[in-house]
Design an enzyme around this catalytic site. Structure first.
Site, mmCIF file in Angstrom:
data_model
loop_
_atom_site.group_PDB
_atom_site.id
_atom_site.type_symbol
_atom_site.label_atom_id
_atom_site.label_comp_id
_atom_site.label_asym_id
_atom_site.label_seq_id
_atom_site.Cartn_x
_atom_site.Cartn_y
_atom_site.Cartn_z
ATOM 1 N N ILE A 12 60.641 38.168 65.155
ATOM 2 C CA ILE A 12 61.047 36.762 64.356
ATOM 3 C C ILE A 12 62.361 37.522 63.948
ATOM 4 O O ILE A 12 63.501 36.077 63.606
ATOM 5 C CB ILE A 12 59.786 36.602 62.890
ATOM 6 C CG1 ILE A 12 58.472 36.611 63.971
ATOM 7 C CG2 ILE A 12 60.285 35.566 62.033
ATOM 8 C CD1 ILE A 12 58.565 34.491 64.390
ATOM 9 N N SER A 139 52.594 31.702 58.028
ATOM 10 C CA SER A 139 52.945 31.396 59.198
ATOM 11 C C SER A 139 53.387 30.374 60.015
ATOM 12 O O SER A 139 53.802 29.017 60.233
ATOM 13 C CB SER A 139 51.279 32.245 59.661
ATOM 14 O OG SER A 139 50.758 30.470 59.761
ATOM 15 N N CYS A 140 53.380 30.537 61.686
ATOM 16 C CA CYS A 140 53.746 29.968 62.563
ATOM 17 C C CYS A 140 52.382 28.555 62.270
ATOM 18 O O CYS A 140 53.253 27.742 62.180
ATOM 19 C CB CYS A 140 53.946 30.419 63.895
ATOM 20 S SG CYS A 140 52.902 31.532 64.408
ATOM 21 N N HIS A 220 50.657 28.104 70.787
ATOM 22 C CA HIS A 220 49.682 27.844 70.053
ATOM 23 C C HIS A 220 49.377 25.742 70.361
ATOM 24 O O HIS A 220 50.413 26.086 70.875
ATOM 25 C CB HIS A 220 49.203 28.006 68.646
ATOM 26 C CG HIS A 220 49.801 29.146 68.528
ATOM 27 N ND1 HIS A 220 48.920 30.079 68.797
ATOM 28 C CD2 HIS A 220 50.696 29.585 67.619
ATOM 29 C CE1 HIS A 220 50.186 31.149 67.875
ATOM 30 N NE2 HIS A 220 50.473 30.915 67.205
ATOM 31 N N GLN A 302 55.183 29.274 69.313
ATOM 32 C CA GLN A 302 54.662 30.934 67.084
ATOM 33 C C GLN A 302 56.137 31.658 67.599
ATOM 34 O O GLN A 302 56.265 31.864 65.639
ATOM 35 C CB GLN A 302 54.050 32.091 67.233
ATOM 36 C CG GLN A 302 53.764 32.714 68.557
ATOM 37 C CD GLN A 302 54.046 32.382 70.268
ATOM 38 O OE1 GLN A 302 53.630 30.757 70.340
ATOM 39 N NE2 GLN A 302 54.604 33.045 71.624
HETATM 40 P P1 NAD Z 1 57.773 42.349 65.542
HETATM 41 O O1 NAD Z 1 56.351 43.504 65.642
HETATM 42 O O2 NAD Z 1 57.868 41.443 66.532
HETATM 43 O O3 NAD Z 1 58.717 43.107 64.911
HETATM 44 C C1 NAD Z 1 58.854 43.438 63.906
HETATM 45 C C2 NAD Z 1 60.128 44.647 63.891
HETATM 46 O O4 NAD Z 1 60.363 45.666 62.550
HETATM 47 C C3 NAD Z 1 60.737 45.396 64.368
HETATM 48 O O5 NAD Z 1 61.647 45.613 65.155
HETATM 49 C C4 NAD Z 1 59.580 47.024 64.792
HETATM 50 O O6 NAD Z 1 61.028 47.765 64.909
HETATM 51 C C5 NAD Z 1 59.943 46.623 62.986
HETATM 52 N N1 NAD Z 1 59.632 47.514 61.591
HETATM 53 C C6 NAD Z 1 58.436 48.061 61.592
HETATM 54 N N2 NAD Z 1 58.464 49.184 60.387
HETATM 55 C C7 NAD Z 1 59.896 48.974 59.875
HETATM 56 C C8 NAD Z 1 59.752 49.149 58.866
HETATM 57 N N3 NAD Z 1 59.092 50.130 58.141
HETATM 58 N N4 NAD Z 1 60.604 48.971 58.260
HETATM 59 C C9 NAD Z 1 62.095 48.493 59.246
HETATM 60 N N5 NAD Z 1 61.725 47.777 60.131
HETATM 61 C C10 NAD Z 1 60.321 48.105 60.754
HETATM 62 O O7 NAD Z 1 56.998 41.565 64.777
HETATM 63 P P2 NAD Z 1 56.802 39.553 64.804
HETATM 64 O O8 NAD Z 1 56.058 39.198 65.452
HETATM 65 O O9 NAD Z 1 58.373 39.545 64.586
HETATM 66 O O10 NAD Z 1 56.412 39.779 63.229
HETATM 67 C C11 NAD Z 1 56.990 39.743 61.983
HETATM 68 C C12 NAD Z 1 56.403 39.083 61.164
HETATM 69 O O11 NAD Z 1 56.858 37.853 61.019
HETATM 70 C C13 NAD Z 1 55.427 39.141 60.684
HETATM 71 O O12 NAD Z 1 54.389 38.908 58.680
HETATM 72 C C14 NAD Z 1 54.599 38.231 61.753
HETATM 73 O O13 NAD Z 1 53.087 37.710 60.559
HETATM 74 C C15 NAD Z 1 55.146 36.793 61.251
HETATM 75 N N6 NAD Z 1 55.294 36.214 62.116
HETATM 76 C C16 NAD Z 1 54.978 35.883 63.084
HETATM 77 C C17 NAD Z 1 54.904 35.387 63.874
HETATM 78 C C18 NAD Z 1 55.053 35.870 65.540
HETATM 79 O O14 NAD Z 1 54.852 34.747 67.095
HETATM 80 N N7 NAD Z 1 55.306 36.938 66.385
HETATM 81 C C19 NAD Z 1 54.874 33.813 63.566
HETATM 82 C C20 NAD Z 1 54.973 34.032 62.733
HETATM 83 C C21 NAD Z 1 55.470 34.062 62.046
#
Ligand code: NAD
Length: 339
Positions: A12, A139-140, A220, A302
């Site tokens: 994201i 969320s998505c 989804h 998503q």
């Molecule tokens: P991801 O795991 O792809 O990315 C998270 C990033 O955060 C990674 O680059 C990681 O290196 C970094 N990270 C981890 N711990 C950290 C810290 N302590 N400080 C700084 N950076 C840190 O996760 P994502 O899928 O992008 O999800 C991020 C948020 O978006 C979550 O809340 C998730 O629920 C939400 N979300 C995800 C999706 C999806 O489908 N992927 C959809 C909608 C919402």
């Protein structure tokens, strides 16, 4: 210009950074990673200053040829607003840092509503986000539900929603999740948490949801039934969807009846990363039975739908644009979401 930091440059976060950097009223002042790797390399190629959570790991980045601009704490001090896109559950722990420097912050849907005390969707409650210190972009799945339910409720009134989410097992780049060969009831209990999450944005909606996870990565799929207060026709609903810039109607003539074909379509349109920012509503699935019983299938990408919502949330909290319509139009135009 609104100075935006993205804490957590993953699925994201990297999309939010790209969407923010093409807005006329925003700039990226930094993004963060915990480890050197492909995404850190891409951040550098894009010209985003890269900050790291644990500065003692700086050498590992330098050895990998990636320049480190400083610590996450330093990045936050430079920002007007932080988008926390760290993995679900991690973001809550960062709140103390945002409070320490009195910075506005946005969390994503992996965090609980309570972390921000306000849950956002541009089509539903943009005006309530104006000037806020904290918000959570839902969320998505919740984003996709909120968009269509709000539209239908505002015109016909919604008595009750029943929705089943067929959820992707993991994102395409995620090699650790599954299932590989199962349909997993997740949660097995009915109702699922998605209904209450919709109510965090639309508190007056009566909604019951259920969900399962299947072995796919692309999108989804939602099966939605809405019991309406006032009669509607299929044609009326189709016209409303066509007029809503974040609801995409998949016409029968495209021949698209699957998420695979839909992803191919957005890739062929040269959307960045093949992203579908809109709900993909299958026109042919849309049925109104007995005048007040509405059914439809919608695909939800998503990785993409929350990205444009996050941009609007930034603008509501830290910008000068006072209406959802104006912000949505600006965001859409900048990212290339055109009809
Ligand atoms: P991801 O795991 O792809 O990315 C998270 C990033 O955060 C990674 O680059 C990681 O290196 C970094 N990270 C981890 N711990 C950290 C810290 N302590 N400080 C700084 N950076 C840190 O996760 P994502 O899928 O992008 O999800 C991020 C948020 O978006 C979550 O809340 C998730 O629920 C939400 N979300 C995800 C999706 C999806 O489908 N992927 C959809 C909608 C919402």
């Amino acid at each position: 210009m609104i100075k935006v930091a993205v804490n957590g440059y993953g699925t994201i976060g990297k999309r939010v950074a790209d969407a923010v950097s093409c807005q006329p009223d925003m700039e990226i002042i930094g993004v963060s990673k915990t480890k050197p790797g492909a995404e850190a390399y891409v951040a550098q190629k894009r010209g985003y200053p890269l900050y790291i959570a644990d500065i003692s790991k700086k050498d590992a980045f330098t050895k990998a040829g990636i320049q480190v601009a400083g610590s996450v704490e330093e990045m936050i001090q430079k920002a007007d607003i932080v988008v926390d896109a760290t993995p679900g559950g991690v973001g809550e722990g960062n709140k103390a840092l945002y409070e320490k420097y009195q910075k506005k912050a946005i969390w994503e849907g992996g965090e609980e509503h309570e972390v921000a005390g306000f849950s956002f969707n541009a089509s539903c409650n943009y005006e309530q986000a104006i000037g806020r210190q904290y918000a959570r972009v839902v969320s998505c799945n919740t984003t996709g539900l909120c968009r269509i339910i709000k539209l239908i409720d505002s015109v016909f009134g919604v008595k009750k929603v029943r929705a089943t989410m067929v959820r992707r097992g993991g994102d395409p780049g995620d090699i650790k999740r599954g299932p590989i060969d199962a349909i997993v009831l997740n949660p097995v209990t009915i109702p699922s948490h998605h209904g209450p999450d919709v109510q965090s944005v639309l508190p007056n909606i009566n909604i019951i949801t259920s969900a399962m996870i299947v072995p796919t990565t692309l999108m989804h799929m939602h099966f939605i039934n809405m019991e309406l207060k006032n009669p509607a026709t299929k044609e009326q609903v189709i016209e409303l969807i066509k007029a809503h810039s974040r609801l995409g109607l998949i016409e029968k003539s495209t021949g698209i009846t699957s998420t695979a074909q839909l992803k191919e379509f957005t890739s062929d349109l040269l959307r960045p990363r093949g992203d579908l920012w809109e709900n993909g509503i299958f026109a042919d699935s849309l049925s109104v039975l007995d005048g007040t019983d509405l059914y439809l299938f919608q695909a939800i990408h998503q990785e993409a739908d929350v990205v444009v919502e996050t941009v609007d949330c930034i603008r509501a909290m830290a910008g000068d644009v006072k209406t959802a319509m104006e912000s949505i139009a600006m965001t859409n135009k900048a990212v290339g979401l055109t009809a």
